[in-house]
Motif scaffolding. Structure first.
Motif, PDB file in Angstrom:
ATOM      1  N   ILE A 142       0.930  -1.349  -0.129  1.00 45.17           N
ATOM      2  CA  ILE A 142       0.111   0.062  -0.177  1.00 45.17           C
ATOM      3  C   ILE A 142       0.814   1.258  -0.032  1.00 45.17           C
ATOM      4  O   ILE A 142       1.783   1.387   0.764  1.00 45.17           O
ATOM      5  N   ASN A 143       0.729   2.201  -0.992  1.00 44.17           N
ATOM      6  CA  ASN A 143       1.403   3.464  -0.931  1.00 44.17           C
ATOM      7  C   ASN A 143       0.710   4.140   0.125  1.00 44.17           C
ATOM      8  O   ASN A 143      -0.379   5.029  -0.430  1.00 44.17           O
ATOM      9  N   TRP A 144       1.087   4.469   1.225  1.00 46.22           N
ATOM     10  CA  TRP A 144       0.452   5.240   2.179  1.00 46.22           C
ATOM     11  C   TRP A 144       0.545   6.795   1.783  1.00 46.22           C
ATOM     12  O   TRP A 144      -0.284   7.610   2.316  1.00 46.22           O
TER      13      TRP A 144
ATOM     14  N   LYS B 199      -2.123   7.375  -0.431  1.00 50.74           N
ATOM     15  CA  LYS B 199      -3.489   7.159   0.116  1.00 50.74           C
ATOM     16  C   LYS B 199      -4.022   8.183   1.168  1.00 50.74           C
ATOM     17  O   LYS B 199      -4.980   8.885   1.136  1.00 50.74           O
TER      18      LYS B 199
ATOM     19  N   PHE C 144     -10.171   9.370   0.465  1.00 50.34           N
ATOM     20  CA  PHE C 144      -9.723   8.513   1.472  1.00 50.34           C
ATOM     21  C   PHE C 144     -10.301   9.518   2.729  1.00 50.34           C
ATOM     22  O   PHE C 144     -11.030   8.866   3.640  1.00 50.34           O
TER      23      PHE C 144
ATOM     24  N   SER D 141      -4.991  11.527  -0.641  1.00 49.68           N
ATOM     25  CA  SER D 141      -6.222  11.507  -1.396  1.00 49.68           C
ATOM     26  C   SER D 141      -7.559  12.284  -0.399  1.00 49.68           C
ATOM     27  O   SER D 141      -7.644  11.574   0.631  1.00 49.68           O
TER      28      SER D 141
END
Length: 75
Positions: free
Chosen positions: A3-5, A8, A14, A11
């Motif tokens: 997961i590319n935190w 994320k 998100f 966003s």
């Protein structure tokens, strides 16, 4: 799957999801409208700050990379 935190957390979708989930949990738990409004506002504020900081970091990284290539091309 990794997961590319950074992506994320940057966003807006998100943060809207997090606010929606928190609102739903508070409503199901019987929290009052005042509490729900405060928690949603805090999540929105934190999300806005995180998105701004990541966008500025991305812009700064792009500007520093661009200026180095211009300087080396001039030499």
């Amino acid at each position: 799957m990794k997961i590319n935190w950074k992506l994320k957390l940057g966003s807006r979708k998100f943060w809207a999801l997090i606010a929606g989930v928190a609102t739903s949990i508070l409503a199901a738990g019987g929290a009052g409208d005042d509490t729900t409004l405060k928690v949603t506002g805090i999540i929105g504020a934190v999300g806005s700050c995180v998105v701004y900081m990541l966008a500025e970091a991305y812009t700064d990284a792009g500007n520093s990379g661009g200026s180095e290539s211009k300087d080396s091309a001039a030499e």
